[in-house]
Design a protein around this motif. Structure first.
Motif, PDB file in Angstrom:
ATOM      1  N   TYR A   1      40.307  27.723  55.407  1.00 47.03           N
ATOM      2  CA  TYR A   1      40.707  27.875  54.113  1.00 47.03           C
ATOM      3  C   TYR A   1      40.958  29.226  53.679  1.00 47.03           C
ATOM      4  CZ  TYR A   1      38.449  23.315  53.832  1.00 47.03           C
ATOM      5  OH  TYR A   1      38.121  21.951  53.927  1.00 47.03           O
ATOM      6  N   SER A   2      42.166  29.515  53.085  1.00 50.29           N
ATOM      7  CA  SER A   2      42.516  30.991  52.603  1.00 50.29           C
ATOM      8  C   SER A   2      41.632  31.411  51.401  1.00 50.29           C
ATOM      9  CB  SER A   2      44.057  30.915  52.322  1.00 50.29           C
ATOM     10  OG  SER A   2      44.261  30.537  51.074  1.00 50.29           O
ATOM     11  N   SER A   3      41.545  32.688  51.395  1.00 49.49           N
ATOM     12  CA  SER A   3      40.934  33.103  50.153  1.00 49.49           C
ATOM     13  C   SER A   3      41.393  32.630  48.897  1.00 49.49           C
ATOM     14  CB  SER A   3      40.910  34.677  50.077  1.00 49.49           C
ATOM     15  OG  SER A   3      42.173  35.387  50.112  1.00 49.49           O
ATOM     16  N   GLU A   4      42.849  32.444  48.662  1.00 49.18           N
ATOM     17  CA  GLU A   4      43.556  31.873  47.380  1.00 49.18           C
ATOM     18  C   GLU A   4      43.104  30.440  47.183  1.00 49.18           C
ATOM     19  OE1 GLU A   4      45.598  35.333  49.083  1.00 49.18           O
ATOM     20  OE2 GLU A   4      45.074  33.425  50.194  1.00 49.18           O
ATOM     21  N   ILE A   5      43.034  29.651  48.321  1.00 46.24           N
ATOM     22  CA  ILE A   5      42.470  28.144  48.074  1.00 46.24           C
ATOM     23  C   ILE A   5      41.086  28.326  47.896  1.00 46.24           C
ATOM     24  CG2 ILE A   5      41.864  26.202  49.483  1.00 46.24           C
ATOM     25  CD1 ILE A   5      44.513  26.454  51.017  1.00 46.24           C
ATOM     26  N   LYS A   6      40.313  29.008  48.099  1.00 48.50           N
ATOM     27  CA  LYS A   6      38.903  29.126  47.843  1.00 48.50           C
ATOM     28  C   LYS A   6      38.581  29.335  46.332  1.00 48.50           C
ATOM     29  CE  LYS A   6      36.755  30.400  52.326  1.00 48.50           C
ATOM     30  NZ  LYS A   6      36.120  31.275  53.126  1.00 48.50           N
ATOM     31  N   GLN A   7      39.457  30.536  45.978  1.00 47.80           N
ATOM     32  CA  GLN A   7      39.341  30.951  44.643  1.00 47.80           C
ATOM     33  C   GLN A   7      40.016  29.833  43.776  1.00 47.80           C
ATOM     34  OE1 GLN A   7      38.798  34.276  43.955  1.00 47.80           O
ATOM     35  NE2 GLN A   7      39.244  34.292  41.781  1.00 47.80           N
ATOM     36  N   ALA A   8      41.029  29.090  44.052  1.00 50.90           N
ATOM     37  CA  ALA A   8      41.646  28.117  43.145  1.00 50.90           C
ATOM     38  C   ALA A   8      40.620  26.779  42.957  1.00 50.90           C
ATOM     39  CB  ALA A   8      42.951  27.680  43.898  1.00 50.90           C
ATOM     40  N   ALA A   9      39.944  26.690  43.990  1.00 53.64           N
ATOM     41  CA  ALA A   9      39.171  25.378  43.942  1.00 53.64           C
ATOM     42  C   ALA A   9      38.061  25.631  43.261  1.00 53.64           C
ATOM     43  CB  ALA A   9      38.541  25.183  45.453  1.00 53.64           C
ATOM     44  N   VAL A  10      37.470  26.950  43.218  1.00 51.05           N
ATOM     45  CA  VAL A  10      36.132  27.407  42.270  1.00 51.05           C
ATOM     46  C   VAL A  10      36.491  27.487  40.782  1.00 51.05           C
ATOM     47  CG1 VAL A  10      34.552  29.217  41.887  1.00 51.05           C
ATOM     48  CG2 VAL A  10      35.004  28.421  44.265  1.00 51.05           C
ATOM     49  N   GLU A  11      37.796  28.005  40.659  1.00 51.64           N
ATOM     50  CA  GLU A  11      38.298  28.150  39.289  1.00 51.64           C
ATOM     51  C   GLU A  11      38.593  26.765  38.817  1.00 51.64           C
ATOM     52  OE1 GLU A  11      41.463  30.929  39.411  1.00 51.64           O
ATOM     53  OE2 GLU A  11      39.903  32.483  39.558  1.00 51.64           O
ATOM     54  N   ASP A  12      39.227  25.584  39.365  1.00 50.35           N
ATOM     55  CA  ASP A  12      39.532  24.372  39.064  1.00 50.35           C
ATOM     56  C   ASP A  12      38.076  23.780  38.544  1.00 50.35           C
ATOM     57  OD1 ASP A  12      42.222  24.391  38.927  1.00 50.35           O
ATOM     58  OD2 ASP A  12      42.326  23.321  41.010  1.00 50.35           O
TER      59      ASP A  12
END
Length: 227
Positions: free
Chosen positions: A64-75
């Motif tokens: 998982y890229s850092s962007e995907i992790k960030q998006a998942a948490v923010e969602d």
């Protein structure tokens, strides 16, 4: 009925088909096949996210890229999606993966890219004893199958950490015994020693399952309060 230790892909497919077709209810299936409700819930979630491929034990670790992790948490934190919806959208195999990302995010830690959690990948391996392999697999299972972290902790290669875990998941504790050449004296295990190793690994799996169930309950509780 005691819970069954391992299920093959074919058994998982058969059980899940009975659930999807309405042949048996959720709890009835758990009773018939001697499995925990948490295990069946996990299979259903993996099927919804990955299809039948999600039921394959020891499948390749997803990065998982850092962007995907960030998006998942923010969602999740913004209430745009519920916990199960986040897992499905971003194809996250483990509930505790999302939990770890949320904890790091709330603790103002960087969400690093790749499935290694930002650890340096160890490439140099070493010889290990049966007891060491059991302990390595136990640690790996209880730490979200983080092969990079496991390899660093025990001074083995990333590939060894992954191979030992996959071998155990597909063949049980006997698969961790080294049968190369004629090293009979070294690897000849008594029945009691083998059972002790199996208990240790089963306890690790139980702890892992309990962690996932506990986190799911917390997610559901938070989502009820949101509503």
């Amino acid at each position: 009925m005691a819970f069954k230790h391992k299920y093959s892909y074919e058994e998982k497919e058969h059980i899940l088909m009975e659930y999807l077709n309405g042949t048996h209810g959720f709890r009835e299936l758990c009773r018939i096949y001697g499995m925990s409700e948490g295990a069946l819930k996990g299979w259903i979630r993996l099927y919804n996210a990955f299809g039948w491929e999600g039921l394959v034990t020891g499948s390749k670790t997803r990065h998982y890229s850092s962007e995907i992790k960030q998006a998942a948490v923010e969602d999740y934190l913004s209430k745009r999606l519920t916990g199960p919806e986040v897992l499905k959208k971003y194809k996250i195999r483990s509930v505790t993966q999302l939990q770890n990302w949320i904890l790091k995010y709330n603790g103002h830690e960087e969400l690093k890219s790749s499935g290694t959690g930002g650890c340096t990948i160890m490439t140099k391996g070493r010889k290990t004893t049966f007891e060491e392999r059991v302990e390595i697999v136990r640690y790996c299972i209880t730490h979200n199958r983080n092969y990079a972290e496991t390899s660093q902790k025990y001074g083995i290669s990333y590939q060894q950490a992954r191979n030992y875990t996959v071998k155990y998941e597909s063949g049980g504790v006997d698969a961790l015994k080294d049968r190369r050449g004629k090293r009979k004296a070294l690897e000849e295990m008594s029945e009691l020693e083998t059972l002790r190793a199996e208990v240790k690994l089963l306890q690790a799996e139980k702890k892992r399952a309990e962690m996932e169930i506990s986190f799911l309950k917390k997610l559901e509780e938070i989502e009820r309060r949101r509503g």
